[in-house]
Design a protein around this motif. Sequence first.
Motif, PDB file in Angstrom:
ATOM      1  N   ILE A   1       0.924  -1.399  -0.033  1.00  0.00           N
ATOM      2  CA  ILE A   1       0.098   0.005   0.074  1.00  0.00           C
ATOM      3  C   ILE A   1       0.797   1.257  -0.040  1.00  0.00           C
ATOM      4  N   GLU A   2       1.946   1.287   0.721  1.00  0.00           N
ATOM      5  CA  GLU A   2       2.909   2.145   0.771  1.00  0.00           C
ATOM      6  C   GLU A   2       3.492   2.587  -0.379  1.00  0.00           C
ATOM      7  N   ASP A   3       3.769   1.715  -1.330  1.00  0.00           N
ATOM      8  CA  ASP A   3       4.607   1.957  -2.249  1.00  0.00           C
ATOM      9  C   ASP A   3       3.516   1.707  -3.828  1.00  0.00           C
ATOM     10  N   ASP A   4       3.456   3.056  -4.325  1.00  0.00           N
ATOM     11  CA  ASP A   4       2.329   3.226  -5.414  1.00  0.00           C
ATOM     12  C   ASP A   4       2.529   2.474  -6.686  1.00  0.00           C
ATOM     13  N   THR A   5       3.941   2.015  -7.041  1.00  0.00           N
ATOM     14  CA  THR A   5       4.297   1.149  -8.084  1.00  0.00           C
ATOM     15  C   THR A   5       3.995  -0.243  -7.792  1.00  0.00           C
ATOM     16  N   ALA A   6       4.281  -0.398  -6.582  1.00  0.00           N
ATOM     17  CA  ALA A   6       4.049  -2.050  -6.146  1.00  0.00           C
ATOM     18  C   ALA A   6       2.537  -2.041  -6.137  1.00  0.00           C
ATOM     19  N   LEU A   7       1.869  -1.157  -5.572  1.00  0.00           N
ATOM     20  CA  LEU A   7       0.169  -1.265  -5.368  1.00  0.00           C
ATOM     21  C   LEU A   7      -0.316  -1.395  -7.037  1.00  0.00           C
ATOM     22  N   ASN A   8       0.105  -0.396  -7.873  1.00  0.00           N
ATOM     23  CA  ASN A   8      -0.547  -0.601  -9.128  1.00  0.00           C
ATOM     24  C   ASN A   8      -0.454  -1.937  -9.888  1.00  0.00           C
ATOM     25  N   ALA A   9       0.904  -2.666  -9.526  1.00  0.00           N
ATOM     26  CA  ALA A   9       1.315  -3.607 -10.116  1.00  0.00           C
ATOM     27  C   ALA A   9       0.514  -4.673  -9.651  1.00  0.00           C
ATOM     28  N   PHE A  10       0.351  -4.719  -8.341  1.00  0.00           N
ATOM     29  CA  PHE A  10      -0.439  -5.835  -7.533  1.00  0.00           C
ATOM     30  C   PHE A  10      -1.864  -5.721  -7.865  1.00  0.00           C
ATOM     31  N   LEU A  11      -2.588  -4.557  -8.163  1.00  0.00           N
ATOM     32  CA  LEU A  11      -3.907  -4.320  -8.458  1.00  0.00           C
ATOM     33  C   LEU A  11      -4.042  -4.982 -10.068  1.00  0.00           C
ATOM     34  N   GLN A  12      -3.145  -4.920 -10.805  1.00  0.00           N
ATOM     35  CA  GLN A  12      -3.193  -5.322 -12.395  1.00  0.00           C
ATOM     36  C   GLN A  12      -3.396  -7.043 -12.012  1.00  0.00           C
ATOM     37  N   LEU A  13      -2.628  -7.547 -11.204  1.00  0.00           N
ATOM     38  CA  LEU A  13      -2.529  -8.873 -11.003  1.00  0.00           C
ATOM     39  C   LEU A  13      -3.967  -9.326 -10.477  1.00  0.00           C
ATOM     40  N   PHE A  14      -4.376  -8.638  -9.521  1.00  0.00           N
ATOM     41  CA  PHE A  14      -5.344  -8.900  -8.931  1.00  0.00           C
ATOM     42  C   PHE A  14      -6.830  -8.768  -9.832  1.00  0.00           C
ATOM     43  N   SER A  15      -6.726  -7.672 -10.600  1.00  0.00           N
ATOM     44  CA  SER A  15      -7.858  -7.640 -11.599  1.00  0.00           C
ATOM     45  C   SER A  15      -7.782  -8.778 -12.633  1.00  0.00           C
TER      46      SER A  15
ATOM     47  N   LEU B   1      -9.014   0.137  -8.764  1.00  0.00           N
ATOM     48  CA  LEU B   1      -9.768  -1.203  -9.476  1.00  0.00           C
ATOM     49  C   LEU B   1     -10.807  -0.724 -10.545  1.00  0.00           C
ATOM     50  N   GLN B   2     -11.459   0.268 -10.315  1.00  0.00           N
ATOM     51  CA  GLN B   2     -12.291   0.789 -11.187  1.00  0.00           C
ATOM     52  C   GLN B   2     -11.640   1.084 -12.619  1.00  0.00           C
TER      53      GLN B   2
END
Length: 260
Positions: free
Chosen positions: A16-30, A90-91
């Motif tokens: 959550i603290e790392d924008d790049t990591a969060l965006n990459a994770f949310l791509q995988l989650f989606s 996510l949207q």
Amino acid sequence: MPKEKLSIVKIGGNIIEDDTALNAFLQLFSNLKGKKILVHGGGKRATHIASKLGIESKMLNGRRITDAETLEVITMVYGGLVNKNVVAKLQAQEVNAIGLTGADANSILSDKRPIKEVDFGFVGDVKKVNYKAVDKLISADFTPVFCAITHDGNGQLLNTNADTITSQLAVGMSQVYETSIYYCFELNGVLKDINDKNSVIKHIDTKLYRELLQQGVIADGMLPKLENCFDALNNGVKTINMGNTAMLTQENDNFTTITL
């Protein structure tokens, strides 16, 4: 008739603290197929914002002591800032996410932790998951995104451990679905040697778990995590996976799967 599958994914504060990591994770989650729920913490962000407001964060054995002031910060950060950012991202990935605390739709009810040696303050221990309410959202094609806040049914919000929310949600939802948990954290999985990041134990069942405990391989912070896992497995959860976010891809098999 076999139950439909439901994946419950938990991410910690470091992502959550790392924008790049969060965006990459949310791509995988989606990209994760089928029905799913996301659970997130946000402790590091809460500590950071509390200090900006001149509120000292008190921790004991890695757990936050939540007084009334701290609860206000946690509600703002978990339920507002972090949760709504995740939902908006996510949207953008075309996942119709809906952000929730346990109070929303009366979905997760907790008891305030009793005072023993320590008064943890407004901290909740999960008592009941209203799986029918959560299933209504899932059946309407929403993807629930839970933050680490529950309620007591009497108007009081409670700070609640995100790992516990994840396992209790999985247990509750197993009434309707075949549930699997994905605990995403910094390591590749449960390690045989804590100093060797590649020494991932790929599969742990009850027998191996007992052996690893005796050998002292599972110790410290991993103890409560694994205890939680086997409690969930004994209460209806099918499989639990632990590792870094890459385990959400089909190509990666370098993580730990835990079964009975």
